[in-house]
Design a protein around this motif. Structure first.
Motif, PDB file in Angstrom:
ATOM      1  N   MET A 182      23.632 -10.484 -33.908  1.00 13.03           N
ATOM      2  CA  MET A 182      24.093  -9.054 -34.157  1.00 13.03           C
ATOM      3  C   MET A 182      23.084  -8.251 -34.794  1.00 13.03           C
ATOM      4  SD  MET A 182      27.494  -8.203 -36.267  1.00 13.03           S
ATOM      5  CE  MET A 182      27.928  -6.167 -36.514  1.00 13.03           C
ATOM      6  N   LYS A 183      22.917  -6.946 -34.164  1.00 13.37           N
ATOM      7  CA  LYS A 183      22.041  -5.996 -34.788  1.00 13.37           C
ATOM      8  C   LYS A 183      22.347  -5.559 -35.997  1.00 13.37           C
ATOM      9  CE  LYS A 183      19.712  -1.558 -33.695  1.00 13.37           C
ATOM     10  NZ  LYS A 183      19.602  -0.442 -32.837  1.00 13.37           N
ATOM     11  N   GLN A 184      21.305  -5.476 -37.057  1.00 15.33           N
ATOM     12  CA  GLN A 184      21.807  -5.037 -38.581  1.00 15.33           C
ATOM     13  C   GLN A 184      21.622  -3.516 -38.460  1.00 15.33           C
ATOM     14  OE1 GLN A 184      22.440  -6.937 -41.260  1.00 15.33           O
ATOM     15  NE2 GLN A 184      22.410  -8.473 -39.759  1.00 15.33           N
ATOM     16  N   PRO A 185      22.822  -2.719 -39.159  1.00 16.30           N
ATOM     17  CA  PRO A 185      22.815  -1.370 -39.228  1.00 16.30           C
ATOM     18  C   PRO A 185      21.425  -0.846 -40.176  1.00 16.30           C
ATOM     19  CG  PRO A 185      24.246  -2.564 -40.958  1.00 16.30           C
ATOM     20  CD  PRO A 185      23.845  -3.632 -39.910  1.00 16.30           C
ATOM     21  N   ARG A 186      21.072   0.193 -39.675  1.00 14.84           N
ATOM     22  CA  ARG A 186      19.997   0.896 -40.319  1.00 14.84           C
ATOM     23  C   ARG A 186      20.773   1.663 -41.555  1.00 14.84           C
ATOM     24  NH1 ARG A 186      16.136   3.245 -35.896  1.00 14.84           N
ATOM     25  NH2 ARG A 186      18.313   3.790 -34.549  1.00 14.84           N
ATOM     26  N   TYR A 187      19.977   2.345 -42.345  1.00 13.44           N
ATOM     27  CA  TYR A 187      20.191   3.187 -43.465  1.00 13.44           C
ATOM     28  C   TYR A 187      19.522   4.692 -43.381  1.00 13.44           C
ATOM     29  CZ  TYR A 187      22.216  -1.020 -45.612  1.00 13.44           C
ATOM     30  OH  TYR A 187      22.999  -2.061 -45.613  1.00 13.44           O
ATOM     31  N   TRP A 188      20.297   5.870 -43.301  1.00 13.38           N
ATOM     32  CA  TRP A 188      19.921   6.966 -43.179  1.00 13.38           C
ATOM     33  C   TRP A 188      19.988   7.754 -44.635  1.00 13.38           C
ATOM     34  CZ3 TRP A 188      17.118   7.515 -38.475  1.00 13.38           C
ATOM     35  CH2 TRP A 188      17.475   6.724 -37.657  1.00 13.38           C
ATOM     36  N   ALA A 189      19.569   8.782 -44.904  1.00 16.15           N
ATOM     37  CA  ALA A 189      19.653   9.582 -46.091  1.00 16.15           C
ATOM     38  C   ALA A 189      20.002  11.053 -45.673  1.00 16.15           C
ATOM     39  CB  ALA A 189      18.796   9.274 -47.168  1.00 16.15           C
ATOM     40  N   VAL A 190      20.876  11.870 -46.317  1.00 19.70           N
ATOM     41  CA  VAL A 190      20.993  13.025 -45.765  1.00 19.70           C
ATOM     42  C   VAL A 190      21.199  13.763 -47.277  1.00 19.70           C
ATOM     43  CG1 VAL A 190      22.883  14.588 -45.200  1.00 19.70           C
ATOM     44  CG2 VAL A 190      22.240  12.686 -43.896  1.00 19.70           C
ATOM     45  N   ARG A 241      29.814   4.984 -43.094  1.00 26.10           N
ATOM     46  CA  ARG A 241      29.114   4.650 -41.738  1.00 26.10           C
ATOM     47  C   ARG A 241      29.010   5.879 -40.999  1.00 26.10           C
ATOM     48  NH1 ARG A 241      27.814  -1.086 -41.165  1.00 26.10           N
ATOM     49  NH2 ARG A 241      29.430  -2.408 -42.467  1.00 26.10           N
ATOM     50  N   PHE A 242      28.115   5.791 -39.977  1.00 30.29           N
ATOM     51  CA  PHE A 242      27.581   7.225 -39.555  1.00 30.29           C
ATOM     52  C   PHE A 242      28.677   7.815 -38.800  1.00 30.29           C
ATOM     53  CE2 PHE A 242      26.232   9.474 -35.773  1.00 30.29           C
ATOM     54  CZ  PHE A 242      25.411  10.242 -36.196  1.00 30.29           C
ATOM     55  N   ALA A 243      29.379   7.239 -37.876  1.00 27.01           N
ATOM     56  CA  ALA A 243      30.565   7.593 -36.883  1.00 27.01           C
ATOM     57  C   ALA A 243      31.724   8.071 -38.064  1.00 27.01           C
ATOM     58  CB  ALA A 243      30.754   6.649 -35.937  1.00 27.01           C
ATOM     59  N   ALA A 244      32.150   7.235 -38.777  1.00 27.48           N
ATOM     60  CA  ALA A 244      33.226   7.298 -39.559  1.00 27.48           C
ATOM     61  C   ALA A 244      33.116   8.554 -40.569  1.00 27.48           C
ATOM     62  CB  ALA A 244      33.648   6.038 -40.495  1.00 27.48           C
ATOM     63  N   LEU A 295      20.977  13.751 -36.246  1.00 28.09           N
ATOM     64  CA  LEU A 295      20.788  11.899 -36.189  1.00 28.09           C
ATOM     65  C   LEU A 295      21.383  11.288 -35.023  1.00 28.09           C
ATOM     66  CD1 LEU A 295      20.844  11.161 -39.864  1.00 28.09           C
ATOM     67  CD2 LEU A 295      18.864  10.801 -38.577  1.00 28.09           C
ATOM     68  N   GLN A 296      22.474  12.100 -34.257  1.00 26.09           N
ATOM     69  CA  GLN A 296      23.276  11.613 -33.460  1.00 26.09           C
ATOM     70  C   GLN A 296      22.499  10.672 -32.281  1.00 26.09           C
ATOM     71  OE1 GLN A 296      26.063  14.124 -31.570  1.00 26.09           O
ATOM     72  NE2 GLN A 296      27.271  12.665 -30.735  1.00 26.09           N
ATOM     73  N   GLU A 297      21.516  11.173 -31.784  1.00 27.11           N
ATOM     74  CA  GLU A 297      20.922  10.398 -30.921  1.00 27.11           C
ATOM     75  C   GLU A 297      19.962   8.980 -31.237  1.00 27.11           C
ATOM     76  OE1 GLU A 297      18.217  12.871 -28.357  1.00 27.11           O
ATOM     77  OE2 GLU A 297      19.836  14.235 -27.767  1.00 27.11           O
ATOM     78  N   ARG A 298      19.849   8.901 -32.599  1.00 23.39           N
ATOM     79  CA  ARG A 298      18.931   7.778 -33.082  1.00 23.39           C
ATOM     80  C   ARG A 298      19.978   6.949 -33.976  1.00 23.39           C
ATOM     81  NH1 ARG A 298      14.184   9.402 -36.537  1.00 23.39           N
ATOM     82  NH2 ARG A 298      13.749   7.121 -36.395  1.00 23.39           N
ATOM     83  N   ALA A 299      20.901   7.406 -34.602  1.00 21.10           N
ATOM     84  CA  ALA A 299      21.803   6.673 -35.536  1.00 21.10           C
ATOM     85  C   ALA A 299      22.893   5.784 -34.424  1.00 21.10           C
ATOM     86  CB  ALA A 299      22.416   7.392 -36.389  1.00 21.10           C
ATOM     87  N   ALA A 300      23.368   4.771 -34.856  1.00 18.57           N
ATOM     88  CA  ALA A 300      24.310   3.752 -34.356  1.00 18.57           C
ATOM     89  C   ALA A 300      25.620   4.346 -35.040  1.00 18.57           C
ATOM     90  CB  ALA A 300      23.890   2.424 -34.232  1.00 18.57           C
ATOM     91  N   ALA A 301      26.822   4.054 -34.385  1.00 16.81           N
ATOM     92  CA  ALA A 301      27.919   4.116 -35.138  1.00 16.81           C
ATOM     93  C   ALA A 301      28.243   3.463 -36.437  1.00 16.81           C
ATOM     94  CB  ALA A 301      29.123   3.963 -34.075  1.00 16.81           C
ATOM     95  N   ASP A 302      27.722   2.266 -36.508  1.00 14.78           N
ATOM     96  CA  ASP A 302      27.881   1.615 -37.800  1.00 14.78           C
ATOM     97  C   ASP A 302      26.658   1.615 -38.675  1.00 14.78           C
ATOM     98  OD1 ASP A 302      26.315  -0.053 -36.164  1.00 14.78           O
ATOM     99  OD2 ASP A 302      27.327  -1.764 -36.719  1.00 14.78           O
ATOM    100  N   ASP A 303      25.711   2.293 -38.350  1.00 20.04           N
ATOM    101  CA  ASP A 303      24.652   2.558 -39.344  1.00 20.04           C
ATOM    102  C   ASP A 303      25.350   3.378 -40.682  1.00 20.04           C
ATOM    103  OD1 ASP A 303      22.856   1.615 -37.546  1.00 20.04           O
ATOM    104  OD2 ASP A 303      21.928   3.400 -37.259  1.00 20.04           O
TER     105      ASP A 303
END
Length: 233
Positions: free
Chosen positions: A1-9, A169-172, A92-100
């Motif tokens: 399973m792909k590990q989620p990435r972390y983004w800062a805003v 989470r990004f999508a949430a 970030l929408q094009e780069r971030a996954a929903a569960d990032d």
């Protein structure tokens, strides 16, 4: 399973009226650097964070004068914090996954400890919702009226001061902020947006030196905290 990435805003489009300064508080000098430079350096030092997206006011004349780490990317901010954060998430929408994971941090909190960010990430890694750094209330709490007269003493048990970063989470988070704005609710932090969609964020205890610079007297205190942290490390 792909590990989620972390983004800062980092929402940084505010003008900080309470400082009474000639520029927004995030650009005031602190130990020979702008406040926001310290903040971004702290976030960029966290290896797990892929990118830091900063929402700045359109036409901001101070932003372009900063020397920025490679991880930092700027987008236009909005009139309120929630608009700025949503703009950053859209970018970030094009780069971030929903569960990032997204860590939202105040530009005017330059003293955030690296260890507290790591603790937040590790504590919430497997949590379905996410949460925020916070501190339990220590003082007696009073409720006042429009004339600053005490109307009640509030029980401080289970009361916390909300800090940042706040991590969801990004999508949430994007859904929660959109939902709040669609319902004309200008939420003051990301946890409030999550609460409005019936999510339950976790309070993760941080440190009291993670202060938000709001008033002029906060600057020398932040300078002292930073100097003490450098000694400690």
């Amino acid at each position: 399973m792909k590990q989620p990435r972390y983004w800062a805003v980092v929402p940084a489009a505010g003008i900080g009226k309470r400082m009474g300064a000639d520029r927004p508080k995030q650009y005031l000098p602190l130990l020979e650097q702008p406040v926001i430079a310290h903040t971004l350096a702290r976030l960029c030092a966290v290896e797990k964070i892929t990118q830091v997206v900063v929402a700045v006011a359109p036409g901001d004349p101070w932003w372009s004068k900063l020397s920025l780490p490679e991880k930092v990317h700027a987008v236009d901010g909005g009139a309120e914090r929630c608009f700025s954060v949503l703009n950053a998430l859209d970018a970030l929408q094009e780069r971030a996954a929903a569960d990032d994971w997204v860590l939202v941090h105040d530009a005017a909190r330059p003293c955030i400890r690296h260890a507290d960010i790591e603790h937040l990430i590790n504590r919430l890694a497997d949590h379905p919702v996410g949460g925020l750094l916070a501190m339990p209330v220590r003082d007696t709490m009073k409720r006042g009226d429009a004339e600053n007269q005490v109307t009640a003493t509030v029980n401080r048990e289970n009361l916390w001061h909300a800090l940042t970063p706040q991590m969801f989470r990004f999508a949430a988070l994007r859904h929660a902020l959109s939902h709040a704005l669609d319902n004309q609710q200008l939420v003051t932090d990301e946890a409030q947006a999550m609460e409005l969609v019936q999510a339950t964020p976790v309070l993760v205890q941080g440190h009291s030196d993670n202060l938000k610079i709001t008033h002029p007297q906060d600057l020398p205190l932040a300078a002292w905290y930073l100097s003490q942290q450098s000694i400690d490390t």
